[in-house]
Design an enzyme around this catalytic site. Sequence first.
Site, PDB file in Angstrom:
ATOM      1  N   ASP A 195       0.867  -1.174   0.000  1.00 58.48           N
ATOM      2  CA  ASP A 195       0.000   0.000   0.000  1.00 58.48           C
ATOM      3  C   ASP A 195       0.909   1.231   0.000  1.00 58.48           C
ATOM      4  O   ASP A 195       2.130   1.135   0.155  1.00 58.48           O
ATOM      5  CB  ASP A 195      -0.971   0.006   1.192  1.00 58.48           C
ATOM      6  CG  ASP A 195      -2.168   0.928   0.921  1.00 58.48           C
ATOM      7  OD1 ASP A 195      -2.106   1.727  -0.041  1.00 58.48           O
ATOM      8  OD2 ASP A 195      -3.160   0.878   1.665  1.00 58.48           O
ATOM      9  N   TRP A 196       0.316   2.388  -0.134  1.00 59.34           N
ATOM     10  CA  TRP A 196       1.065   3.650  -0.314  1.00 59.34           C
ATOM     11  C   TRP A 196       2.081   3.868   0.826  1.00 59.34           C
ATOM     12  O   TRP A 196       1.694   4.064   1.981  1.00 59.34           O
ATOM     13  CB  TRP A 196       0.081   4.819  -0.363  1.00 59.34           C
ATOM     14  CG  TRP A 196       0.712   6.143  -0.598  1.00 59.34           C
ATOM     15  CD1 TRP A 196       1.608   6.784   0.230  1.00 59.34           C
ATOM     16  CD2 TRP A 196       0.531   7.004  -1.717  1.00 59.34           C
ATOM     17  NE1 TRP A 196       1.977   7.980  -0.314  1.00 59.34           N
ATOM     18  CE2 TRP A 196       1.318   8.150  -1.515  1.00 59.34           C
ATOM     19  CE3 TRP A 196      -0.240   6.927  -2.869  1.00 59.34           C
ATOM     20  CZ2 TRP A 196       1.368   9.207  -2.413  1.00 59.34           C
ATOM     21  CZ3 TRP A 196      -0.197   7.986  -3.768  1.00 59.34           C
ATOM     22  CH2 TRP A 196       0.605   9.109  -3.535  1.00 59.34           C
TER      23      TRP A 196
END
Length: 755
Positions: free
Chosen positions: A265-266
């Site tokens: 994820d980011w």
Amino acid sequence: MKNEKLKELLQEMTLKEKIFQLVQIPGRFFLENTEDTGTAVEDSLTPEELHLTGCTLSVYGAKDLRSIQEDCVKNHPHHIPILFMADIIHGYRTIYPMPLAQGAMFDDDLTEKLCAMAAEEMRLGGVHVTFAPMLDLVRDARWGRIMESTGEDPMLNCRLAKATVKGFRAGEDEEPGKQGVASCIKHFAAYGAAEAGRDYTNTEVSEHTLREYYLKSYKAAIDSGADMVMTSFNTLNGMPATGNRWLMKQVLRKEWGFDGVLISDWGAIGEMVNHGVCKDLREAAKLAIENGVDIDMCSLAYARNLEDLVLSGEVDEALVDESCMRVLKLKNKLGLFEDPYRGADAAAEETNILSAEHRALARRAVTESLVLLKNDGGKEKLLPLGKGEKLAFVGPYAQSRELHSMWAIAGREEDCISIRAAAEEAASEEGFAAEFAPGAGMTRREDLATDSQESAIEKVRHGSYEPALAPDAEAEKLLAEAVKAAGRADKVIVCIGEHRRMSGEGASRTDLTIPEPQMKLLESVYAVNKNIVTVVFGGRPLDLRKVCMYSKAVMFAWMPGTEGGHGILDVLTGKCDPSGALSVTMPYCVGQAPICYNHYSTGRAKPYDTEYPIFISAYIDTPTGPLFPFGYGLSYTEFAVSEVKLTTESAVRACGTLTKAEACITNKGEREGTAVVQLYIRDDVSSTIRPVKELKGYQRISLAPGETKKAVFEITEEMLAFVNANNEFAAEAGSFTVYIGLDSDTQNSAKFTLE
Ligand code: BGC
């Protein structure tokens, strides 16, 4: 391109080129800094590195994406095209209801159609991969991201996961590499169990519970052809998910045989430093690649450290090769080596998206997702609205076009149909007169965020009670206008709810009520007119106690999207029957969160007739059950469900059907309607604790007035299987209770024995 060719390509690539296939950066860096790429990202990617980058996110639109692709393919030493990814969660430009509302449709076929429509728009806009579906099982209304999930039930989530992935891939089987988009399922795993509903935090979920509830929908999506998986921000049982060996190596890769692309994820690889399990980005990069994370989304841990880690012998180059190959294979599967632009078409984007056909589908989805929670009054029911009525539509949502969730990234407010616009259109055909007044603002500053959390605490510790502020003249004027309109009307449609920024990522709440100015509006309307229909908007289940007490009818509209106004009017006027059913429990109050219908049995369950709830598993200050259970939703007509009949009451193990459970559904009213008929099973005695009830089937059944249809559900051995005391997935002999009804509270049941 043949696999052999891909292998040759890999061999020709330098280590740095391979590593940069594993790097994702926001696409805007290609657009905004073309002159000054040296400062493109914090850690400065050089222009050469930008051209080596394997994928981008969050840019869309054929014109921009074609120009980025042209530039990258031209300048990449091997002319490898870039992959464009984006969060298309509930539509690209034609925004349909948010995922939790899609859950409420209980309609696999419509879900698939909506996703196919989104895929078509995405493809024209140049997007190759969507970061969807989000498959986190959710139980805690405080968590802002509850809106991104299809709900609290593993089986509903599995069926909709399949439909979603299938819809996104629409046309791929006929024209491989040319149609559809790839799905990246997320967030692996158990993000929905975040402690106290707070985002980005820890989860503690036993392996048993993970397997029984949380992991099933991810697996279903993978089995349906999802090409990518995204890790999650949370820690799971003591380890950040992004560095969690058991999750990624054991479960995902080994047990499930997933050979697609795993993306962080980011910034989640970098966040392992904040979690304190890695000293720096270099250690984080090592931990992530060793656990099979192929792409680093936006932390630059790979870009800045992997090369050195390989050259120093700390990371085996074979791991980089493996990950790079997975990315190349995905690009190849999408046909990008043959056509790097893959359907991106600025002219068609202008004409084909938001077409009448797409809008009609989104409108139908709104009508199927609306949940009618209350419609009191016998013959005097307020809904549907009648001909010749004088109506007042009040509340900020009466004319707002902010009908998307925060995840409609390509959606535009100006495309949305407000309730006012739809009501003005419908007025002459439906024969009603309407006036409109917002009555209140949507939120106050404090509903969205306090400026400083420390100062809020200090104020309470050391401050003193401040009397209410002087009345705001503007707010009072708004309110007075709405109350006046309400006083003149036969019925008042109060359109209120959470602002779209109050749910979604980073939007956890400790209070589930509707912002105070809007509640004040509802109360003030009640003082002058009791004929209130409240339409509630929200990204999560809300505390609706007061709303229900002030309103004769309540309809939950979620975040309905582009066609929100039309769909809502279709149902209010009775053109369509409301047929949504809750995909998530609507709690009585926030103190019950997390809450779900399918909880494990306890040693001291509350008997139905207990008045004095002490020494049992119950609250002493509020009811223990929810305000509305999972699966609940009224229609304008009335349905009767007959007793459950089993074709056989006991059976020996078999791979096909063990028995069939049947019940007749009769429309007892005078209007056509659609019922969501639900099958639940309880395992009466088993070697580990089991849920009190589990959804095992559902069907949407439409019935003309007076009509009866039989709902038939096949029961298989697999439906009775669970993770038993020996950690095996199997069904145990014994007795089962089989229920058929219209919500998860149903007691309409029969007994079945597995020999
Ligand atoms: C979210 C993901 C999303 C990603 C890319 C993250 O903050 O957690 O769900 O896909 O951003 O936008």
